[in-house]
Design a protein around this motif. Structure first.
Motif, mmCIF file in Angstrom:
data_model
loop_
_atom_site.group_PDB
_atom_site.id
_atom_site.type_symbol
_atom_site.label_atom_id
_atom_site.label_comp_id
_atom_site.label_asym_id
_atom_site.label_seq_id
_atom_site.Cartn_x
_atom_site.Cartn_y
_atom_site.Cartn_z
ATOM 1 N N ASP A 138 9.879 24.011 47.573
ATOM 2 C CA ASP A 138 10.880 23.967 48.632
ATOM 3 C C ASP A 138 12.278 24.258 48.079
ATOM 4 O OD1 ASP A 138 11.622 23.783 51.277
ATOM 5 O OD2 ASP A 138 12.049 21.633 51.178
ATOM 6 N N MET A 139 12.333 25.257 47.204
ATOM 7 C CA MET A 139 13.607 25.734 46.675
ATOM 8 C C MET A 139 13.925 27.085 47.311
ATOM 9 S SD MET A 139 13.222 24.854 42.583
ATOM 10 C CE MET A 139 14.899 25.372 42.182
ATOM 11 N N THR A 140 15.180 27.493 47.249
ATOM 12 C CA THR A 140 15.532 28.820 47.736
ATOM 13 C C THR A 140 15.193 29.856 46.658
ATOM 14 O OG1 THR A 140 17.796 28.677 46.888
ATOM 15 C CG2 THR A 140 17.391 27.898 49.158
ATOM 16 N N ALA A 164 1.903 20.398 33.554
ATOM 17 C CA ALA A 164 2.746 20.844 34.669
ATOM 18 C C ALA A 164 2.795 19.826 35.796
ATOM 19 C CB ALA A 164 2.236 22.178 35.188
ATOM 20 N N HIS A 165 3.938 19.776 36.464
ATOM 21 C CA HIS A 165 4.079 18.964 37.678
ATOM 22 C C HIS A 165 3.244 19.559 38.809
ATOM 23 C CE1 HIS A 165 5.865 16.872 41.075
ATOM 24 N NE2 HIS A 165 6.249 18.033 41.588
ATOM 25 N N THR A 166 3.284 20.899 38.921
ATOM 26 C CA THR A 166 2.482 21.590 39.923
ATOM 27 C C THR A 166 2.314 23.033 39.481
ATOM 28 O OG1 THR A 166 2.221 22.029 42.292
ATOM 29 C CG2 THR A 166 4.420 22.350 41.385
ATOM 30 N N VAL A 167 1.464 23.760 40.185
ATOM 31 C CA VAL A 167 1.163 25.155 39.835
ATOM 32 C C VAL A 167 1.265 26.006 41.090
ATOM 33 C CG1 VAL A 167 -0.626 26.756 39.039
ATOM 34 C CG2 VAL A 167 -0.333 24.546 37.896
ATOM 35 N N ALA A 168 1.936 27.131 40.975
ATOM 36 C CA ALA A 168 1.968 28.133 42.043
ATOM 37 C C ALA A 168 1.059 29.281 41.654
ATOM 38 C CB ALA A 168 3.390 28.634 42.274
ATOM 39 N N LEU A 195 5.416 36.153 42.530
ATOM 40 C CA LEU A 195 5.069 34.807 42.053
ATOM 41 C C LEU A 195 6.272 33.877 42.080
ATOM 42 C CD1 LEU A 195 3.015 32.860 40.828
ATOM 43 C CD2 LEU A 195 3.551 33.817 38.562
ATOM 44 N N VAL A 196 7.436 34.378 41.712
ATOM 45 C CA VAL A 196 8.645 33.540 41.724
ATOM 46 C C VAL A 196 8.940 33.044 43.139
ATOM 47 C CG1 VAL A 196 11.150 33.573 41.399
ATOM 48 C CG2 VAL A 196 9.656 34.512 39.639
ATOM 49 N N ASP A 197 8.766 33.901 44.128
ATOM 50 C CA ASP A 197 8.959 33.451 45.509
ATOM 51 C C ASP A 197 7.920 32.403 45.902
ATOM 52 O OD1 ASP A 197 11.156 35.104 45.899
ATOM 53 O OD2 ASP A 197 10.466 35.764 47.869
ATOM 54 N N LEU A 204 4.786 24.699 36.662
ATOM 55 C CA LEU A 204 6.142 24.329 37.052
ATOM 56 C C LEU A 204 6.467 22.884 36.694
ATOM 57 C CD1 LEU A 204 5.942 25.894 40.608
ATOM 58 C CD2 LEU A 204 7.361 26.781 38.742
ATOM 59 N N ALA A 205 7.693 22.675 36.211
ATOM 60 C CA ALA A 205 8.219 21.323 36.059
ATOM 61 C C ALA A 205 8.740 20.854 37.414
ATOM 62 C CB ALA A 205 9.335 21.298 35.020
ATOM 63 N N GLU A 206 8.988 19.578 37.548
ATOM 64 C CA GLU A 206 9.412 19.024 38.831
ATOM 65 C C GLU A 206 10.749 19.593 39.291
ATOM 66 O OE1 GLU A 206 9.634 14.629 41.016
ATOM 67 O OE2 GLU A 206 9.323 14.793 38.845
#
Length: 769
Positions: free
Chosen positions: A390-392, A180-184, A381-383, A304-306
């Motif tokens: 930094d996506m809507t 993953a690029h990052t993890v939430a 989690l999606v939010d 998450l992917a980039e």
């Protein structure tokens, strides 16, 4: 295309059952008072965990006392059963006795059952029972219960764990997280709630000594299942020895589906005394004696992917069972976990599910039964993912929604979504709510010292999988039609909905269609109502049984009219030769000499193995007063896909009611137990808050229906959906406002004014240091 039937499917027919109810002519269980019925009360534990000894000698001698039952008196009865087990990792649950023997395990646990001539005499006897309590250490809350050294609810369940299992593919999930690029990540509490129906549980049990037969009149969500469990599992008598009647039922929400201790004890008392016995819970008993809902603690992570694509999801879920296993208790967190991927294309998924015992009231199905808990996790989690990248919130949803061309789509947990267009109802909800204009509204609110937040929740659930249901539709001698079916209305409007399905084929107005439910002597089988199954399953049965009856009536009419059955049509309660004025009414058909009663009815059975998957988007806009923490919902939009709408008025009522229950949980409802002693602190409505009309918004509700491909009517269950989309929408809106203003990214339900005020002031304190 033929004109729609005036009272048929799709029409906003007014509820036919409401006239009697609003005139005070409803017949609820507590309205039923057989002459000379004895009154019963339960003696309940004031301790969350204690050893006890009991002496009822003095109480039994009091005037008017007819019977007192203790654990020793009912030792031959079976336990209340749990009807769920894991196929791959079967477990053995502890006993759920009809009366607790020697040891109690939650406040409200039952130790004695008193029957007297009057309710006051029963109360006197309750007070005269001598109980010696030896309090023991207690634990409440799953986080506390799994700690090393925590008090044990059951000695043979170390660590208070019933089962600890995995769902999904752990190896594939770990591999995806590694790339993953990052993890939430989020950790959230879904608080325990009380199913606050208007009518508390009540029952009357009568005994016919001559025929050794019991009749139980009870406010339940299903007469047959209740009878079968009581007879087969508890009383150990043939089912034909008990009749269960359900009159009008004032709300259920899942909690009235289960058997409870009082019903078995009333049967024992009625047989022993050969008299009718009546019991009705007061509101505090409802808090202490009825199964409660929700109560999950979940940690969820998304790889998450980039570009924002979801690669994998991993969860750790703990579900509180309370002290005993209620009928479906362990299924709720385990079954709900299967819906955690939501509407998103998540190829790798894993969830650890633990069910935990605590010294508290048992937990079971409550409106949505695991699916609201799952939707709350994934939508929160999606939010969190959107904030991480930094996506809507709408962009990240559109990025990851399962696309219509991919349907039918099998999720990583094995659920098969048959139909839908998830981005479409998201888009429509945003249009109605004027999403693009929100910054202007937020700026205007800021000038008034208020904070605005806006939140989305796009949900999916599975429903309509209760099992097999049967409907019988018969022609009455006066030409009316009667439907016999084993579902049970507790306010949903079955009398109207089923009448509309009959009207679609026969053209009869609702007042000429009579729906009979809730009587095991009149109706052979039945599942009751739960899991939004009445229309997806029961409706199909009624539609098919009506069609079968119609064919039989045409055959009879063909002889009477001297015509071919293929040339006949049915409308307005008559059968006529198409294109002519020659007809015969239903009433005349029923009176024809030699009319065979077996040809005057149709029957059909249906079960959906696939279930239905209603889905939709809830959009909430809130206003937060930072000085007080008070939250006001200023805009609320719902766009749902229910496949097909049977009655728009009934549907709106179901959605509004469900959404208000979710709003109540999001903003104010929570069962609270004392941390040290397990005392039930919220045991009345003085301490447990329910939403009032002023707490709710003016809902804007639309449908964006796409017919269900796995249901013959094309419908998707709707009864629970409002409670599934509302919690995450409201909390996401609150967090949106707090994040925009203070970079506060988390708050747990219920988001009370106190909690919001504390969160804001802790932010101020940290930034002033």
């Amino acid at each position: 295309m033929a004109a729609p039937i005036k009272f048929g499917v799709g029409q906003s027919v007014l509820r036919k059952e409401d006239d009697a109810l609003i005139r005070g002519k409803g017949r609820y269980t507590d309205d039923y008072a057989p002459q000379a019925a004895l009154r019963a009360l339960m003696l309940r534990s004031p301790h969350a965990h204690a050893k006890y000894s009991i002496d009822v000698t003095r109480a039994r001698a009091l005037p008017g006392v007819a019977l007192i039952l203790t654990a020793d008196d009912v030792k031959d009865l079976g336990n209340l059963p749990c009807l769920f087990n894991l196929e791959t990792d079967p477990f053995t649950g502890p006993p759920y006795p009809i009366l607790a023997k020697d040891e109690v395990r939650h406040v409200g646990d039952s130790v004695a059952f008193v029957v007297a001539e009057t309710i006051d005499q029963a109360r006197d006897a309750i007070e005269a029972i001598e109980v010696k309590w030896t309090p023991l250490p207690a634990v409440t809350g799953v986080v506390n219960a799994v700690k090393n050294g925590a008090p044990q609810v059951w000695a043979d369940k170390p660590g208070n764990v019933l089962f600890d299992v995995s769902i999904g593919d752990k190896a594939a999930t770990e591999a995806a997280f590694a790339k993953a690029h990052t993890v939430a990540e989020i950790s959230i509490v879904n608080p325990r709630v009380v199913a606050s129906f208007m009518e508390t549980r009540a029952a009357v049990c009568e005994y016919d000594a001559k025929n050794d037969h019991l009749t139980l009149t009870v406010g339940s969500q299903g007469s047959h299942r209740l009878r079968d469990i009581l007879c087969q599992n508890v009383l150990n008598i043939p089912t034909e020895k008990m009749r269960v009647i359900c009159p009008d039922v004032g709300g259920g929400f899942g909690t009235k589906l289960f058997p409870y201790r009082e019903y078995a004890l009333m049967a024992v008392a009625a047989r022993k005394l050969k008299k009718a016995v009546k019991w009705a819970a007061d509101r505090s008993e409802h808090f202490m004696g009825d199964a409660q809902g929700r109560d999950n603690v979940t940690t969820a992570k998304m790889a998450l992917a980039e570009d924002g694509k979801f690669l994998a999801m991993d969860c750790d879920l703990m579900g509180d069972m309370g002290a005993y296993l209620s009928t479906f208790g362990p299924y709720i967190p385990h079954g709900g976990a299967g819906m955690l991927p939501g509407l998103y294309d998540i190829q790798a998924f894993h969830c650890r599910v633990r069910t935990i015992f605590t010294h508290s009231v048992p937990v079971d199905a409550y409106r949505g039964a695991g699916r609201p808990e799952a939707a709350y996790v994934i939508e929160r989690l999606v939010d969190a993912c959107a904030r991480k990248l930094d996506m809507t919130p709408d962009a990240i949803r559109r990025k990851n929604f399962i696309q219509p061309k991919a349907l039918p789509y099998k999720t990583a947990t094995g659920k098969v979504y048959d139909s839908g267009d998830f981005a479409a109802h998201l888009k429509r909800a945003m249009e109605i709510a004027e999403w693009k204009e929100f910054p202007k509204r937020a700026k205007s609110a800021k000038k008034q010292g208020l904070i605005r937040g806006i939140g989305l929740a796009s949900y999916v659930e599975i429903c309509g999988v209760m099992g097999e249901e049967t409907a019988n539709v018969r022609l009455d001698p006066n030409g009316d039609v009667t439907v016999l079916i084993g579902t049970q209305s507790s306010g949903q409007g079955h009398q109207t909905a089923y009448a509309q399905i009959v009207a679609e084929q026969f053209g009869l107005p609702p007042e000429r269609v009579h729906i009979h439910q809730g009587d095991t002597a009149e109706i052979a089988t039945g599942l009751g109502t739960g899991g939004s199954a009445s229309i997806p399953t029961g409706g199909v049965c009624v539609e098919r049984a009506t069609g079968e009856l119609g064919k039989k009536l045409k055959d009879i009419a063909a002889q009477a009219l001297e015509a071919s059955a293929g040339d006949l049509e049915i409308s307005g309660g008559a059968i006529r030769i198409a294109g002519t004025d020659r007809s015969i009414s239903f009433a005349d058909l029923a009176k024809r000499p030699g009319a065979d009663p077996s040809k005057m009815n149709g029957s059909a059975t249906f079960a959906s193995a696939d279930g239905t998957y209603p889905n939709g988007t809830h959009l909430a806009e809130v206003e937060i007063d930072p000085a007080t923490g008070i939250i006001k919902i200023v805009n609320y939009v719902i766009v749902d896909d229910f496949g097909k709408t049977l009655n728009p008025l009934l549907l709106a009522g179901q959605v509004h009611g469900g959404a208000m229950q979710g709003i109540g949980q999001a903003l104010m409802e929570q069962v609270v137990y004392g941390a040290g002693d397990g005392q039930l602190i919220t045991a009345t409505f003085m301490d447990y808050a329910l939403p009032r009309a002023a707490d709710g918004p003016s809902f804007v509700f639309e449908t964006h229906n796409i017919p269900c491909k796995t249901n013959p009517l094309g419908v998707k269950g709707a009864g629970e959906a409002g409670a599934i989309g509302s919690c995450p929408a409201v909390v996401n809106a609150i967090v949106d406002g707090l994040w925009r203003e203070y970079k506060i990214d988390h708050i747990d339900m219920p988001a009370t004014p106190e909690r919001v005020w504390i969160a804001i002031n802790e932010h101020h304190r940290r930034h002033s240091l």
